[in-house]
Scaffold this active site. Structure first.
Site, PDB file in Angstrom:
ATOM      1  N   TRP A 186      46.449 -22.037  44.943  1.00 32.14           N
ATOM      2  CA  TRP A 186      45.396 -21.814  45.935  1.00 32.14           C
ATOM      3  C   TRP A 186      45.625 -22.741  47.112  1.00 32.14           C
ATOM      4  O   TRP A 186      46.341 -23.733  47.017  1.00 32.14           O
ATOM      5  CB  TRP A 186      44.023 -22.051  45.315  1.00 32.14           C
ATOM      6  CG  TRP A 186      43.833 -23.406  44.720  1.00 32.14           C
ATOM      7  CD1 TRP A 186      43.453 -24.556  45.351  1.00 32.14           C
ATOM      8  CD2 TRP A 186      44.025 -23.773  43.334  1.00 32.14           C
ATOM      9  NE1 TRP A 186      43.393 -25.600  44.470  1.00 32.14           N
ATOM     10  CE2 TRP A 186      43.734 -25.159  43.231  1.00 32.14           C
ATOM     11  CE3 TRP A 186      44.407 -23.063  42.201  1.00 32.14           C
ATOM     12  CZ2 TRP A 186      43.816 -25.841  42.010  1.00 32.14           C
ATOM     13  CZ3 TRP A 186      44.494 -23.749  41.003  1.00 32.14           C
ATOM     14  CH2 TRP A 186      44.195 -25.122  40.908  1.00 32.14           C
TER      15      TRP A 186
ATOM     16  N   ASP B 263      50.185 -19.894  39.937  1.00 33.63           N
ATOM     17  CA  ASP B 263      48.736 -19.728  39.978  1.00 33.63           C
ATOM     18  C   ASP B 263      48.268 -20.790  40.973  1.00 33.63           C
ATOM     19  O   ASP B 263      47.995 -21.926  40.601  1.00 33.63           O
ATOM     20  CB  ASP B 263      48.176 -19.977  38.570  1.00 33.63           C
ATOM     21  CG  ASP B 263      46.662 -19.834  38.497  1.00 33.63           C
ATOM     22  OD1 ASP B 263      46.025 -19.733  39.554  1.00 33.63           O
ATOM     23  OD2 ASP B 263      46.137 -19.831  37.375  1.00 33.63           O
TER      24      ASP B 263
ATOM     25  N   CYS C 236      50.930 -24.505  38.819  1.00 34.73           N
ATOM     26  CA  CYS C 236      49.513 -24.284  39.110  1.00 34.73           C
ATOM     27  C   CYS C 236      48.983 -25.421  39.980  1.00 34.73           C
ATOM     28  O   CYS C 236      49.230 -26.596  39.698  1.00 34.73           O
ATOM     29  CB  CYS C 236      48.701 -24.208  37.813  1.00 34.73           C
ATOM     30  SG  CYS C 236      46.948 -23.870  38.107  1.00 34.73           S
TER      31      CYS C 236
ATOM     32  N   SER D  72      40.942 -20.986  36.762  1.00 37.42           N
ATOM     33  CA  SER D  72      41.906 -20.771  35.683  1.00 37.42           C
ATOM     34  C   SER D  72      41.244 -21.232  34.389  1.00 37.42           C
ATOM     35  O   SER D  72      40.707 -22.338  34.326  1.00 37.42           O
ATOM     36  CB  SER D  72      43.165 -21.601  35.927  1.00 37.42           C
ATOM     37  OG  SER D  72      43.700 -21.327  37.198  1.00 37.42           O
TER      38      SER D  72
END
Length: 634
Positions: free
Chosen positions: A633, A631, A586, A414
């Site tokens: 992971w 966003d 995020c 990012s």
């Protein structure tokens, strides 16, 4: 850092996409080469492509001929013509990307399917989806393809397979294909021939007297593209950005958290706050040299691996000709645990029959074999070098190993800056991955270790990073006056540094900037409070109207961002429900993102008087409207 991001179709720019070389027809190609099985793949990181290649290769065991195919390279509207080929089958290995999106190479196919009204009656198909259960839209693409093909009249030969990367994606695939092939045999009335599938796909051509200007040295596609850079820059043609800053962010602790700045002034690359930068890392020199030793190969030998199938679009497994050193440094993944099909094909090179048996057992679909693969390869995270060190009789042909290893993939980060403030540079915030394994080895993250050692000047030469920009849906609201709530612990702070820079710039332009709330989390105030000075300055300027920081280990009981959210649930609900705030999350998908979602649900239930079901639906609607973006992971 294994990141998963989204990219809306409407934001895809022409410069970002590689114009594919479209075949006139995959049907004509199948007829010409005598193939009756085509395996399409939607792949972002190479796994779906690898699975498709395996399935195409397996077909010969059953007296069939298969070919893997990239849907971006063909006219997929020709799918109804598959009925022209007797006993034909289309298999789809489809990965889901980001928030339920298709992969880049499957975008056109996705668009065609959404609008298609062609009859697929008489077309036989099967689908295996690749996804991750930690994400909201688990295997959305696989499910959509399976459902849509059936709706258009195609015949499902075998049940949809759903692979879960949060668990064991390869085991899911192996289990699925072990049942898939018997179903295919029964459907077409054929039997396994027993023919071994350890057949080389590429042949080795060594180059002894070649002009070194004709040899690849790490370029992704065009020879010497790093010497003469030409836009547009994308995944096949990355820009070499100079490192202008690389500093450690944390004040203490064993971890290394870093901030990098990369100069893109000569690239014509454009980005928005919330976009991602993809970087192509290189493998550790010591690992490459040790591999060369164990393989007994001169790493400077120049080779080409040429596809034995002259009709294939994929002429080489990586840019050729190149040296073994270049291939193992720039093109091949040498640090991930090898897949079972790789172990199976390498087993023939073990001189000890016991080692051969162990490797083949790990590649089998038996419960004992799966358990052995889990305990010997996955749990201790043995990469190919560790496998060669621990199975001493295993000494594969270097070129065959290079054929089997997957491609080294770009890493996505990012962007931690705003182009409004930093138009000629992109900033990265990352933590260096380093961990001890049960075998006593220390495994290092490929990209973060490489980036950590990127000094702004290296022996008088500026260090450079091959990169390209990837568009994202993670966007500030169109109106600066719309309130935003940002939740980003650890390096999840990255995109919010860009957001805050942009809100500060908007304020300087005289715009009415809405409430800007940040929930940030780290371990200790005096150790890893990233960007502390910058955040406190944004707060002093009135850009950051509320800075909430959870220091998880500064006290006896752990405190996380979701705990602070629960404490502020009245204010949160007011921003969300009454002031139409946009929400951004995020960081870690497995735990944090779920816990944050639960905290939102709790605010809706306890302050907004919604039932749990209503609260869940409420936030799902916010996601659909683009007011709740993630966003994340795993």
């Amino acid at each position: 850092m294994g990141c998963t991001f989204s990219m809306p179709r409407e934001r895809r720019e022409a410069a970002e996409r590689v114009t594919p070389m479209r075949e006139t027809s995959f049907i004509e190609k199948m007829k010409k080469t005598g193939r009756n099985i085509v395996v399409f793949y939607g792949s972002q990181t190479g796994t779906a492509e690898a699975f498709a290649t395996q399935l195409a290769k397996d077909a010969q065991r059953y007296g069939m001929k298969g070919m893997p195919a990239d849907p971006e390279e063909y006219d997929m509207s020709e799918l109804p013509r598959l009925t022209e080929i007797p006993n034909s089958l289309a298999v789809f290995c489809m990965a889901t990307y980001g928030e339920g999106d298709p992969t880049d190479n499957a975008q056109d196919f996705y668009d065609w399917m959404q609008a298609a009204y062609d009859s697929l009656e008489g077309v036989n198909f099967a689908v295996f989806g690749l996804g991750n259960k930690t994400y909201e839209h688990f295997n959305a693409m696989g499910k959509l393809v399976d459902k849509r093909l059936a709706e258009l009249g195609a015949k499902r030969v075998f049940d949809l397979g759903l692979g879960d990367d949060d668990s064991n994606l390869e085991e899911d695939f192996v289990s699925w294909k072990e049942l898939f092939w018997p179903a295919v045999c029964e459907f077409f009335g054929v039997e396994a021939t027993g023919e071994d599938c350890c057949v080389r796909q590429f042949e080795l051509v060594t180059q002894s007297d070649i002009n070194m200007n004709q040899v690849f040295t790490g370029e992704m596609s065009r020879l010497r593209s790093y010497q003469t850079q030409r836009p547009p820059f994308d995944s096949k043609n990355p820009f070499l950005a100079t490192v202008t800053a690389n500093r450690k962010l944390n004040k203490g602790g064993v971890r290394h958290l870093m901030h990098l700045e990369l100069d893109i002034s000569a690239s014509k690359l454009r980005y928005d706050a919330g976009d991602h930068v993809a970087v192509y890392p290189t493998n550790d020199v010591a690992l490459v040299n040790r591999l060369g030793e164990l393989l007994g190969v001169d790493l400077n030998t120049v080779l080409s691996l040429n596809n034995l199938d002259e009709e294939s679009n994929k002429k080489h497994p990586f840019p050729c000709p190149s040296s073994y050193r270049t291939a193992l440094t720039h093109y091949l993944d040498i640090t991930s645990p090898p897949r079972t099909n790789v172990l199976y094909e390498l087993a023939q090179y073990a001189s000890d029959p016991k080692d051969q048996d162990m490797m083949r057992k790990m590649a089998s679909s038996s419960a004992e074999g799966k358990a052995l693969y889990q305990s010997w390869v996955l749990a201790p995270q043995r990469h190919i070098l560790a496998v060669l060190e621990d199975i001493r009789s295993l000494r594969p042909a270097p070129d065959h190993l290079c054929e089997l290893l997957p491609r080294l993939q770009a890493r996505y980060y990012s962007i931690a800056s705003s182009a409004k403030v930093h138009p000629t540079s992109v900033h990265i915030c990352a933590v260096v991955v380093e961990y001890a394994t049960s075998t006593g080895r220390t495994n290092m993250g490929v990209a973060t270790t490489w980036l950590k050692n990127m000094a702004p000047t290296d022996n008088g030469h500026p260090a450079s990073v091959p990169l390209y920009v990837r568009k994202s849906q993670f966007r500030l609201p169109f109106k600066a006056s719309t309130p935003v709530v940002m939740i980003g612990p650890g390096t999840g702070i990255a995109p919010f540094m860009g957001f805050l820079q942009e809100r500060a710039w908007q304020k300087e332009q005289g715009k009415d900037v809405g409430e800007t709330v940040l929930y940030y989390g780290c371990r200790y105030r005096n150790e890893d409070f990233l960007y502390q000075e910058e955040l406190e300055e944004f707060e002093r300027m009135g850009v950051l109207t509320q800075l909430n920081v959870a220091f998880s280990r500064d006290q006896e009981h752990k405190i996380y961002v979701q705990d602070l959210m629960k404490e502020n649930k009245e204010h949160l609900w007011k921003l969300i429900h009454s002031q139409n705030a946009h929400l951004y999350v995020c960081g870690d998908a497995r735990n944090m993102a779920r816990d944050v979602q639960s905290a939102f649900h709790q605010a809706a239930e306890e302050v907004g008087a919604l039932s749990h079901t209503q609260a869940v639906d409420y936030f799902k609607r916010l996601m659909t409207k683009g007011r709740y973006s993630q966003d994340v992971w795993s």
